[in-house]
Design an enzyme around this catalytic site. Sequence first.
Site, short mmCIF file in Angstrom:
data_model
loop_
_atom_site.label_atom_id
_atom_site.label_comp_id
_atom_site.label_asym_id
_atom_site.label_seq_id
_atom_site.Cartn_x
_atom_site.Cartn_y
_atom_site.Cartn_z
N ASP A 170 31.60 44.03 37.91
CA ASP A 170 30.90 43.10 38.78
C ASP A 170 31.60 41.75 38.63
OD1 ASP A 170 28.81 42.03 40.41
OD2 ASP A 170 27.79 41.32 38.61
N ASP A 173 30.14 38.02 39.65
CA ASP A 173 29.33 36.85 39.28
C ASP A 173 28.61 37.09 37.95
OD1 ASP A 173 30.18 36.08 41.74
OD2 ASP A 173 28.21 36.11 42.69
N ASP A 207 25.99 42.30 34.86
CA ASP A 207 24.95 41.47 34.25
C ASP A 207 23.57 41.78 34.79
OD1 ASP A 207 24.08 38.93 36.33
OD2 ASP A 207 25.84 40.12 36.82
#
Length: 288
Positions: A37, A39, A210
């Site tokens: 991922d 961000d 996250d």
Amino acid sequence: MTPSNGNIDEQSAGKTTCSEVSCPNDRNTHRVLAIFDLDKTIIDTSASMAYRRPMAERGLISTSEVLRMMALLGNYMLSTHTEENMNATKDALLNIIKGRDEVAMRTMAQDALTEVITPYIYAEARELLDWHRERQHAIAIVTASASVMVEPIATELQVDHLIATELGVAEGKFTGEVLHFNKGTAKVERIRELADAHGYDLKESFAYSDSATDLPMLELVGNPVAVNPDRPLRKAAMSRGWPIHKFDKPEPLFAQGAVLAGAGATLAVLGAVATGLAFWMKSRDEST
């Protein structure tokens, strides 16, 4: 920084080496994919909203749109991701980008990369990317951000594949239409297509995120890793014995004071106000 076979205490996370933990064997390296991922996993910001200042400086968005993007960024960095707030953020950004010139946006994203993205790349993420490269693993960034914004980042990090949200364009302008919104199970579908096309063994592969919204992606591979996890993902990772890494060392290339000179300082003040407002709204919601 390397993957491990168990949870890593947050105080020591980001400082682990293969000599300190049991690392996977290097078998079948040409068939292994490392999925990241973007961000809050590779960068300590939102790729979609980080370009607000250069967009404003180039006349691509108005001051009110800059403030709106800052408020969205503050809320994004402080809150847990949900399907609802991801959709709301997508809709808000689509309204801002609709009608903008595609070439101008692509040029802006490339030109401003070292100013608004590169300083926020986690040093631990760079180390982890290098760890996978040393083992000849293929690397993919899989993100909900629009490809027009993140293609320069993928090039900067020298990854093999980019899977991102795709926006509609007609006569050189963004239409406001989303051709592919790359989140949740949509990520899984594209990753499976990529694995089939290139022969990657997902049971041997890695995934890093996250957010609990990426649980389908993490569950897809044999080596899922939670990075800076939100509360729901932390709970899921701990219950399943997945590794948990904490990245907290963005890697600036120059003093940020120089970046915030002139008009940038004004926008920085507006950003602080917007972030403070988002934090107040989040605190109010949690207390009710």
